[in-house]
Structure formats: C-alpha cells, structure tokens
Scaffold this motif. Sequence first.
Motif, short mmCIF file in Angstrom:
data_model
loop_
_atom_site.label_atom_id
_atom_site.label_comp_id
_atom_site.label_asym_id
_atom_site.label_seq_id
_atom_site.Cartn_x
_atom_site.Cartn_y
_atom_site.Cartn_z
N ILE A 157 32.13 -56.39 21.79
CA ILE A 157 32.40 -56.19 20.35
C ILE A 157 33.80 -56.68 19.99
O ILE A 157 34.01 -57.36 18.99
CB ILE A 157 32.29 -54.69 19.98
CG1 ILE A 157 30.86 -54.17 20.15
CG2 ILE A 157 32.76 -54.45 18.54
CD1 ILE A 157 30.72 -52.65 20.01
N THR A 158 34.78 -56.31 20.82
CA THR A 158 36.18 -56.51 20.42
C THR A 158 36.78 -57.85 20.86
O THR A 158 37.89 -58.19 20.48
CB THR A 158 37.07 -55.40 21.02
OG1 THR A 158 36.96 -55.45 22.46
CG2 THR A 158 36.65 -54.02 20.53
N TRP A 159 36.06 -58.59 21.71
CA TRP A 159 36.55 -59.85 22.28
C TRP A 159 37.73 -59.64 23.24
O TRP A 159 38.54 -60.55 23.47
CB TRP A 159 36.99 -60.85 21.20
CG TRP A 159 35.91 -61.31 20.26
CD1 TRP A 159 34.57 -61.14 20.39
CD2 TRP A 159 36.09 -62.05 19.04
NE1 TRP A 159 33.90 -61.71 19.33
CE2 TRP A 159 34.82 -62.29 18.49
CE3 TRP A 159 37.22 -62.55 18.37
CZ2 TRP A 159 34.62 -62.98 17.30
CZ3 TRP A 159 37.03 -63.24 17.18
CH2 TRP A 159 35.75 -63.45 16.64
N VAL A 160 37.89 -58.45 23.77
CA VAL A 160 38.98 -58.18 24.72
C VAL A 160 38.37 -57.97 26.10
O VAL A 160 37.35 -57.30 26.24
CB VAL A 160 39.79 -56.94 24.31
CG1 VAL A 160 40.86 -56.61 25.34
CG2 VAL A 160 40.43 -57.16 22.94
N ASP A 161 39.01 -58.53 27.13
CA ASP A 161 38.55 -58.37 28.51
C ASP A 161 38.35 -56.91 28.88
O ASP A 161 39.23 -56.09 28.66
CB ASP A 161 39.64 -58.91 29.47
CG ASP A 161 39.34 -60.31 29.90
OD1 ASP A 161 38.40 -60.90 29.33
OD2 ASP A 161 40.06 -60.79 30.80
N GLU A 162 37.22 -56.64 29.52
CA GLU A 162 36.93 -55.27 29.92
C GLU A 162 38.04 -54.70 30.82
O GLU A 162 38.45 -53.56 30.66
CB GLU A 162 35.57 -55.25 30.65
CG GLU A 162 35.06 -53.87 30.92
CD GLU A 162 33.72 -53.87 31.64
OE1 GLU A 162 33.20 -54.97 31.97
OE2 GLU A 162 33.19 -52.78 31.89
N ASP A 163 38.53 -55.52 31.75
CA ASP A 163 39.56 -55.05 32.67
C ASP A 163 40.82 -54.60 31.94
O ASP A 163 41.49 -53.65 32.34
CB ASP A 163 39.95 -56.16 33.65
CG ASP A 163 38.83 -56.44 34.63
OD1 ASP A 163 37.90 -55.62 34.69
OD2 ASP A 163 38.90 -57.48 35.32
N LEU A 164 41.15 -55.33 30.89
CA LEU A 164 42.35 -54.97 30.13
C LEU A 164 42.16 -53.63 29.44
O LEU A 164 43.08 -52.80 29.40
CB LEU A 164 42.62 -56.03 29.06
CG LEU A 164 43.46 -57.24 29.44
CD1 LEU A 164 43.60 -58.16 28.25
CD2 LEU A 164 44.83 -56.80 29.94
N ILE A 165 40.97 -53.41 28.89
CA ILE A 165 40.70 -52.15 28.19
C ILE A 165 40.82 -50.99 29.18
O ILE A 165 41.50 -49.98 28.92
CB ILE A 165 39.29 -52.16 27.55
CG1 ILE A 165 39.17 -53.33 26.56
CG2 ILE A 165 39.00 -50.84 26.86
CD1 ILE A 165 37.76 -53.57 26.04
N ILE A 166 40.18 -51.17 30.32
CA ILE A 166 40.20 -50.11 31.33
C ILE A 166 41.63 -49.87 31.83
O ILE A 166 42.10 -48.74 31.92
CB ILE A 166 39.26 -50.46 32.51
CG1 ILE A 166 37.81 -50.54 32.02
CG2 ILE A 166 39.40 -49.45 33.65
CD1 ILE A 166 36.82 -51.09 33.04
N GLY A 167 42.33 -50.97 32.09
CA GLY A 167 43.71 -50.86 32.59
C GLY A 167 44.62 -50.13 31.61
O GLY A 167 45.38 -49.24 31.99
#
Lengths: 751, 109
Positions: A297-307
Amino acid sequence: MSKPWKREENGETIVRSCAWSPPGCHPVGCGVQLHIKDGELVQIEGDPEHPVTRGALCPRCLAMKDVIYHKDRIKYPMKRAFEDRGKDKWERITLDEAFDILEEKTRYFTDTYGPESIVVFCGTGREATVYHNELTFMGFGSPNACYAQSGWSCYAPRVSSMAYLMGGGYPEIDYAARYPDRYEHPGWEAPKYIMLWGKDPLKSNADGLWGHAIVDLMKDYGTKLITVDPRVTWIGTKAEYNLQLRPGTDAAMALGILNVIINEDLYDHDAVEKWTYGFDELKERVQEYPTDKVAEITWVDEDLIIGAARAFATSKHSAIGWGLSVDQNPNGIQVGHALLSIMAITDNIDVPGGCTLGLPIDDDTNVDMIRRALEAETIDEATFSKRIGAEEYPFVCQLMSTNHPDSVLDTLETQEPYRLRMGVFQSSNVVGGAISAAQERWLEAMKTSFEFVAATELFQNPTTMALADLIFPLKTWVEHDTLVESHYGFNVAFNGACNKAIDVVEGVDDLEFMMKIGERMFPEYWKQFDGVDDYLAKVRLPSGYTWESFREEGIVQPEEIYRKAEKGLMRFDGEPGYMSQSGRIELWSHAYSQFGDDPLPYFIEPPRSPVSTPELFKKYPFVLTTGGRRYTSFHSEHRQIERLREIDAQPIVEINPNAAKRLGIENGDWVWIENEFGRVKQVAELTEGIDERVVHAHHGWWFPEQDGEEPNLFGFRQSNINVIMPHKEIGKLGFGDTFKCEICNIYKVTD
Amino acid sequence: MNGLLIDYNWCSGCHSCEIACKNEHDIPLGKWGIKVTEDGPWKLPNGEWHWTNVPIPTEICDLCSKRVSEGKEPSCVQHCQAKCMQFGPLEDLVKKAEKIGKKAVIFMP
Ligand code: SF4
Ligand code: SF4
Ligand code: SF4
C-alpha cells in the motif's frame, strides 16, 4: 533574564521581546532584542538569554525591518466604494471613522438579517487565531467563526482527537523546553528516537515547537531519527530510517507499525494494562495490516517498516513529532488515533524523553469561550446553534465552536440555509492564500454574497483587493503588547512577553480590534477592561501576574511534571487516569463510535489515487502532495519582502529527475500541474528526494509585484496550488482534506 | 588570527546567517557577506543520502570586528539556528574541528 525588558544603551533603547505575529508565525516566541533609535527600529537581534532559542532567529524575524517599513504596507485605515471592488481606489479615513462604519454595518446586518449573517474569517498560525472565536461571539455577536481551510485541516484535527481519546493534553516531543537550564536539567533525558511524521519542524516550527531543537538533540545528545515523509527533508537525510511513503497512506503505515509492535510483543504491558482502553480490539484490528500488505500500500520496503517499528518500540524513551500531514488527509483522524496508540502502548507519553503532555482542556478553550459569551449575553443559544454546518459535523463544530468551512462555501454558493452578507477577514487571505480549496469558487461566491467586507491586514492581497470595502492596518508584533504561549495553550513550553517597541501605522492589533468593536457593540461586557494590558492580566496571563510584573519576568516556564495521569493531574476530579469516557487513553474510542465512525483506526485510500481511481490515474499519472514549507515565508506571506524573495524567488514543484527526463522537463522549466479541477504553473526543481511517481508542489503563491486589480488579483490563479485543490474532500466526521494526497499530470509550459 | 568554524554536517541551510550578516553590514540585494551553498539530496553509492549545506563568507566578511570588540559573537554565529558556527582564534578552532572529526571547515575570510 539579567537585564530589564527595556534599557538604554549607547543612545538606543533596547526592548527585549518574544516574537510572534503579525506577520504570521506559530507561537514560537523566539527571543529578540529590538534596537530603537528616535522611535525607529534600527536593528533586530536574537536574545542570547532566551532559554529556548538562545540567540538564534529565523530569516523572517531577521527581516522584520523590511516588513515594518515596507513601501507597500497599509499605513492608515481606508475605505472603498462598493462599485470599485477589485480596483485600487482607496480613500484614507481616520481610525474612528473606520470603526464608525464597522459599527454601523454590524448593527445594520444584525438588526435586518440577524447576527448570523456576519461571518468572521481568520488565517492560520497567528495571534488572531487565539481571539478568533472571542471576536466573533463577543465582538460581533455572530455564531459564524470560519477558518476557511477545507476540512478545518490544521492542528484542530489533532487537538480534537486528543480531546476525545484522552480528554485533552497535546503530546509534543520532549526537548526540555520547560526547564530554564534546558538540556542540563537533572532528570531530563534526550529522546532515543524521534519519529517525525509528515513534519519538517526546522522550517515550520509548527504549533510553537522550536524546530532546530531536533538538531540540538541529534548533534549533542545522541537522538536518532525516523522520518515518515514522501520527501526526504534535509534532517531526514540524517535519519536512521526514512519511510518515504505514498502520500495519503499514513494510516496504513501507522497500523503496520502497530502490527509489528503488538505481534512481536514489543509493547509495554504495564502501560497498556494501566492506562489504555481497548487493547484487545486494537490487537485484532492490526491483524488486518500485516507488513507485506502495508509495504504494498505505502510503497515502502517491508524491512524498513519492521526495522523502524522495532527501533522505536525498543528504545525507551522515544517521541513522535506529528505534523500537518495528519490533518490534511480525509483519513487523518485515524492516523492521529494510530499514532497516539503507538505512543501509548510503548509508554512514551508524559515521560522524560518521550512526548510531554499539556494539561487537560481547561478554561482557556473554545468551549469555555462560548460559555463566557452566553453568560455575557453577547450571543444566545438559538443564535449559536445557527452556525453553518454545526448540525452536520458535530465532531468538528462542538469542540472548535466554529462553523464548518466547507459548509460555508456551500452556503455562500447557495444562500442556504441563509445568506451570509457581511464578511470580516482577520488577516486571512482566503482568495489567494494557503488554506482554502477551490479558490476561484470562494472568490466568486464571496463576491456574490457579501454586501459588506472589512479586513485587517499588513498588505493588500488578492482577498482585500477583490472584496474589501474597509481596511484596518494591522500592527506587527513589534508594535503591540501581547502574550505568546507555545502550542496556543495546549502544551505550553513557556509564556513569553511580546513588548511593544514602536509606533508605525495608524491601525490596530488583533486584540485592540476585538476590544474596540466589542466596546461599541457590547459595552456592558467590555467596559470591565481598562485597555489591552488589563485584558491580558484578567483573561490571558498565568495567574498572579499583572502585565507589568509579567513583562518584567519576560518568560514564565510552567513546571514540567511527568506521569500526570498517575498523579491525578489529568482529571479535574483529581482521580488517576484521563478524562476520556473510560478514564484511559482510548485505543477503542467511545466518542468516535458515538459520532458514527469506527471506534478503531483503519486505512482508506485517498479519494483519488492510483488504487482508488486507476482510470483517472492514467490521465493524471502522478500523486501530488503539496505544502512543504520554506524558511523564507509563512505560507502565503512575505512574498513582497525582497531580501527573502531573493532567496526563494518562484513557486517550486519538486520532480524526480527520471520522471522529468521522460517528460522532457529540465531543472528550472516552468511546468503546468494539471488535474480535473484546472491547472497552475510552477518552476520544476529536479530532486532525487522524491519518488518517480510523486510530485510536490509548494503552496500559497501570489505575486505582489504583479497587477493587483481584477481580473489579475496579483496573479494568484497562475501558480497557487490551492486553485486546483477540490472542495469538500473531507473525512467522515468532517475533518481532513486532500491537500497532501491528490493526483495530477505535469507538462512543460510551451506558450 | 581569528576564523569561522562550520560544523557543516549540521548546517540546515536555514539562511539565517545570510540575513543576519546583511543586517549587521547593511549589504544590498544581490550581494552577500556570507552565502549558503547547497548540494543534495542525492543517494551515495552506499545508499545513504547526501545533502550538504555550507555557508561561505565573502570578501565583505570582516569577522564582525565591531561586534566582537563589543564582546558579542559575530552576527551569523549568534543567529545560526543549528548552532553549527563558531568564532575564535584559529588554533582553538583547529582543536575543535579535530574533535568534530569530520565535515568541518574553517574559514579565514
Ligand atoms: S520562528 Fe517565528 S518567531 Fe521565531 S524567528 Fe522565525 S518568524 Fe520569528
Ligand atoms: S562574521 Fe560577521 S561579517 Fe562575517 S559572515 Fe558572519 S556576520 Fe558576516
Ligand atoms: S544559520 Fe547556520 S544552519 Fe542556518 S544556513 Fe547559516 S550556517 Fe547553516
């Protein structure tokens, strides 16, 4: 402060003050020393003894002399014949004559059509905002105070959410602002992380947070940064995590972060247990937002969100600085709710190094204002209930006590439920400024509806030129006494004295304007005050101060008390907890549910987006975000100040170089920004700091150097991005707009 | 001999130094006693962001000799919002620059 507020030195009088407005600024209260010689301001300097700003100033206050003595400044009251509207044909009158006309017109419209036929507008982030409701209810006796931003989308959504979810008390980054010894104060801690959410506080100093404190914290106290912003800001380049999300998807991002914090058991069990309500329901809700879906949805890397989620939740204490992008979103109430939930379940509210909390909503508020007005009988219940849009949008209009801005435009266009006939503009450039959507419609509707218009202003602008029949020159903050309270009183770092140093124009300040029309219309109430200083002491100053004793002290910092909920300080009954319906911070909101919205945070797509309108997106293939700030202007103000304009000369639209290349656009080209509602042109600035699918247009542009008369009106139609912002794309409860999440096409200007 | 030390990792590009200097020396439009240069944002090969601002004094800069003789800081130094400028004898500034470790520059205008 080692020296008195006023002193003589080397043939100059030096006046110490805390700066505010006009011209517009948030209540930052930066410390200044004004050098006066023969009644003239000869130099302005920062005040090294000011506890927060410590000698620094931004370019706008440094250029104050240019504002005060500008050749185009309105210097005396003027009137214009109704048939000359739109023409630069003014007649000088005295201040008494101006108030005579204003009184006569107010009485005429009140007696003939009822006080509700008068509407009072106020611009954003300025002293007038504090007195806007009071002026409307107790100066004009009208119920119709209007802040013309579509969906009331500035600060009010955040403040209202806090009121409904926890009984008030606005959270702000803890930057030791309440301590005279600041960062040295024993017991204060620096935030481990600051999450800047849709906020560029170095430029905006939004709500009175002194933005460069973030630099202090990072440079000297080891604070790390997470930014959530479609653009990389300068401070964002120093961040450990940059979540460059698709504009308008903030709620999905916040829910994804909550998903990580809850599912990985990174939350503070004790805080959740003791101080929150509805955790299990929230836990269930966030299961709908797994990080892979949120990444899509957000176009942001999953790893970055989790980190970022892990870093924030495991670093006690940390703070969230939430910005205007929470407000300028039809989904914004949910964004605010989700962000408060992150702060609450990680125990980062009202703790050192987390978010400080203002006191619960008290008698300083809008709600109290209407009570005072009803008691003083300057307005009655029946009249108050007539404010436009109040029935349809109680979530907005009950706490704010204003009308609903989008409903006001509907009323101006349809004359339903009644005609608004007199407009008063308290330094608000509704036609060509920064807050109204569909500006051409406002212009046409106001031209048709208003039989009389009065304005207070520093300079002519598209609104005054198109509409005003009567103008009062406004005094700047250097020309009057007042009090500046950061966060407009909702989370006060300090109360500062703003001291009058010079006389320049034959005009009024915002307070005088209110008191003068009040004394004429409602003398019974206003006669109790012996001038502005007396009013300040009786109504506004911290208790126990006279104006003289307050200005002697200069700055009064309230005590910083953490964990107020434990101490019974967040409730008027002295019990522990908060003043929400459950007595806790509501992750599941009783109030939202009663107002007819989902009690839990959720994500909805912006009304127009690659996902919600894929066909339209083919025609307008960029996501458009607007309104990033510059150091050299306050929204639509300062455009005529040459020394600032030479730094930021033209309206800028930021485009990724790859996108620009595809479109044959080079740095510095004029380009059209077009959508269903029209097109405006700005100058392309190519930057890698923005996604290829997103563009960012600056706001509030008009050109004081151009012809001011109709039909040009200082050229606002050429470049003001709000010309193409849609009317009434608001959230379910009435807050929010799409200024930060529209779509558009971009192409080179060839003619 | 005195100079200006800029801890330019932290220069936000706020332009305060420019106007502060103009105020002090009454410098007309189009001319500057100090001017901020800006480069960025762009991505470094390692994926991190580069965005650097450096204020550069011009020949007009006299290190605010009048202010300094009155015991004040130079105007740009005092008004700098990021508190990333320092004034003083070169040998002190060199020590401070060493302490900062990287992204520091000393001007002797
Ligand atoms: S932030 Fe506002 S008060 Fe502070 S220096 Fe800038 S314009 Fe003045
Ligand atoms: S030291 Fe003084 S003269 Fe030199 S750049 Fe700074 S303000 Fe200007
Ligand atoms: S005042 Fe300081 S932070 Fe601002 S541009 Fe100049 S050197 Fe940079």
